[in-house]
Design a protein around this motif. Structure first.
Motif, mmCIF file in Angstrom:
data_model
loop_
_atom_site.group_PDB
_atom_site.id
_atom_site.type_symbol
_atom_site.label_atom_id
_atom_site.label_comp_id
_atom_site.label_asym_id
_atom_site.label_seq_id
_atom_site.Cartn_x
_atom_site.Cartn_y
_atom_site.Cartn_z
ATOM 1 N N UNK A 271 0.829 -1.203 0.000
ATOM 2 C CA UNK A 271 0.000 0.000 0.000
ATOM 3 C C UNK A 271 0.862 1.250 0.000
ATOM 4 N N UNK A 272 1.991 1.209 0.670
ATOM 5 C CA UNK A 272 2.870 2.379 0.720
ATOM 6 C C UNK A 272 3.418 2.744 -0.650
ATOM 7 N N UNK A 273 3.467 1.766 -1.557
ATOM 8 C CA UNK A 273 4.005 2.017 -2.891
ATOM 9 C C UNK A 273 2.941 2.504 -3.874
ATOM 10 N N UNK A 274 1.668 2.500 -3.452
ATOM 11 C CA UNK A 274 0.591 2.891 -4.351
ATOM 12 C C UNK A 274 0.502 4.402 -4.477
ATOM 13 N N UNK A 275 0.009 4.842 -5.641
ATOM 14 C CA UNK A 275 -0.259 6.261 -5.837
ATOM 15 C C UNK A 275 -1.560 6.636 -5.134
ATOM 16 N N UNK A 276 -1.832 7.939 -5.062
ATOM 17 C CA UNK A 276 -3.048 8.403 -4.408
ATOM 18 C C UNK A 276 -4.291 7.889 -5.110
ATOM 19 N N UNK A 277 -4.255 7.859 -6.450
ATOM 20 C CA UNK A 277 -5.400 7.362 -7.217
ATOM 21 C C UNK A 277 -5.640 5.874 -6.939
ATOM 22 N N UNK A 278 -4.553 5.101 -6.805
ATOM 23 C CA UNK A 278 -4.703 3.676 -6.519
ATOM 24 C C UNK A 278 -5.290 3.444 -5.133
ATOM 25 N N UNK A 279 -4.853 4.241 -4.168
ATOM 26 C CA UNK A 279 -5.383 4.096 -2.807
ATOM 27 C C UNK A 279 -6.878 4.403 -2.785
ATOM 28 N N UNK A 280 -7.289 5.467 -3.502
ATOM 29 C CA UNK A 280 -8.709 5.803 -3.561
ATOM 30 C C UNK A 280 -9.505 4.678 -4.211
ATOM 31 N N UNK A 281 -8.963 4.101 -5.271
ATOM 32 C CA UNK A 281 -9.666 3.001 -5.961
ATOM 33 C C UNK A 281 -9.784 1.789 -5.046
ATOM 34 N N UNK A 282 -8.706 1.451 -4.341
ATOM 35 C CA UNK A 282 -8.738 0.311 -3.432
ATOM 36 C C UNK A 282 -9.738 0.549 -2.305
ATOM 37 N N UNK A 283 -9.753 1.781 -1.746
ATOM 38 C CA UNK A 283 -10.696 2.095 -0.667
ATOM 39 C C UNK A 283 -12.136 1.988 -1.147
#
Length: 342
Positions: A271-283
């Motif tokens: 998760x620390x390696x994900x971009x902000x857009x990826x974190x939003x998509x995962x959430x």
């Protein structure tokens, strides 16, 4: 395979090294779903509920050959003699392919563009992906030799030029037109060779896009099967507006993950390696999954979705039950309880 809502019998796909490219649909809350402001459509059969515009993401493989494949089926309804599709890729690429023979079905493929020199020699320039050089600030413009190579403080006109160049990268646009019939003529005019854009784009010009690939043209003398004739384009619409457009946006798999188009494995150490857009998509995906689980649990507790609500299992024997509740069990399994005081 990209299709268009309201247009039957027309599809387009990308093949990479001869294999169908897997297509990814952008999230519904993404800005990619909106029709670009510079696109004006031609509606020969009247306005439709939504513009015939489609966006698909594909994975680009550096140094891999690619081709555009269009299939028009019998169910397609013509507005004039035939159709054509044009391609735009990179900052200079353009190609128009016409369906010369109007018939029950047509397949059009573009895997290369062609050039012709003054001596009549025709060259074939294959289409392939190549890595895109991305720097901290982009190349130093020749008009500003005094600017250091590592600067990020370019004049406004240079920044605008970089942004304009970046807007044409990472995109293969397929544009469809209704066409009128025109006579074939010999190909006697010259056609310049396409130029490879060996550019370096600054990070600021990308504006958050994970662009990492560009289109590159090969070059070889064409085989003898190249047809030395062409048909001048005569658009059915006087303004040459398209009736359908599909945008294929290509990124490497790493770029697709950075933009949140393809989710990475959701292990905690990644998760620390994900971009902000990826974190939003995962959430968003986790929230939807959690909500669905909660709805299923509530329905299960309320007995919804089943014909009979099951009674909680009891460890009490029939004799004990009758002594305690002055009741009796009847044939269908229900319990009849005596509520009188005596």
């Amino acid at each position: 395979m990209a299709v268009f809502e309201g247009i039957e019998g027309l599809s387009v796909r990308i093949k990479i090294n001869g294999q169908k490219a897997k297509e990814h649909v952008p999230p519904h809350d993404s800005n990619d779903c909106g029709v670009p402001d510079n696109l004006q459509f031609h509606y020969p059969f009247g306005p439709t509920a939504s513009p015939p515009y489609t966006v698909r993401y594909i994975e680009s493989v550096p140094n891999a050959l690619f081709e555009i494949y269009v299939h028009r089926k019998r169910a397609f309804v013509h507005a004039d003699h035939h159709i054509a599709f044009s391609l735009v890729f990179g900052s200079s690429g353009f190609c128009l392919k016409q369906d010369h023979r109007r018939g029950p079905s047509w397949r059009g493929t573009v895997a290369a563009v062609h050039s012709r020199d003054p001596k009549g020699q025709i060259k074939e320039h294959s289409l392939q992906f190549a890595p895109l050089q991305v720097g901290k600030s982009g190349p130093r413009p020749p008009a500003y030799p005094f600017i250091p190579d590592d600067t990020t403080d370019f004049p406004l006109d240079v920044i605008r030029e970089q942004i304009s160049l970046a807007s044409n990268l990472g995109l293969i646009r397929v544009v469809f037109h209704h066409m009128k019939c025109a006579p074939m003529r010999p190909w006697t005019s010259t056609a310049p060779e396409p130029q490879n854009d060996n550019v370096c784009i600054g990070e600021k010009a990308l504006k958050g896009k994970a662009l990492d690939t560009r289109v590159k043209y090969g070059s070889k003398v064409a085989n003898g099967w190249i047809r030395p004739e062409l048909m001048d384009p005569v658009f059915a619409d006087p303004e040459a507006r398209p009736f359908a457009v599909v945008d294929f946006r290509y990124r490497t798999m790493d770029g697709l993950r950075k933009e949140g188009i393809v989710a990475r494995p959701s292990t905690p150490d990644q998760i620390d390696e994900m971009s902000e857009a990826e974190v939003r998509r995962l959430a968003r995906e986790l929230l939807i999954s959690k909500r669905n689980e909660e709805i299923t649990r509530i329905k299960s507790e309320n007995g919804e979705g089943s014909a009979v609500k099951r009674e909680r299992a009891s460890t009490m024997s029939d004799a004990e039950f009758l002594r305690k509740y002055k009741g009796r069990r009847i044939d269908d399994g229900r319990v009849e309880v005596d509520l009188t005081d005596d």
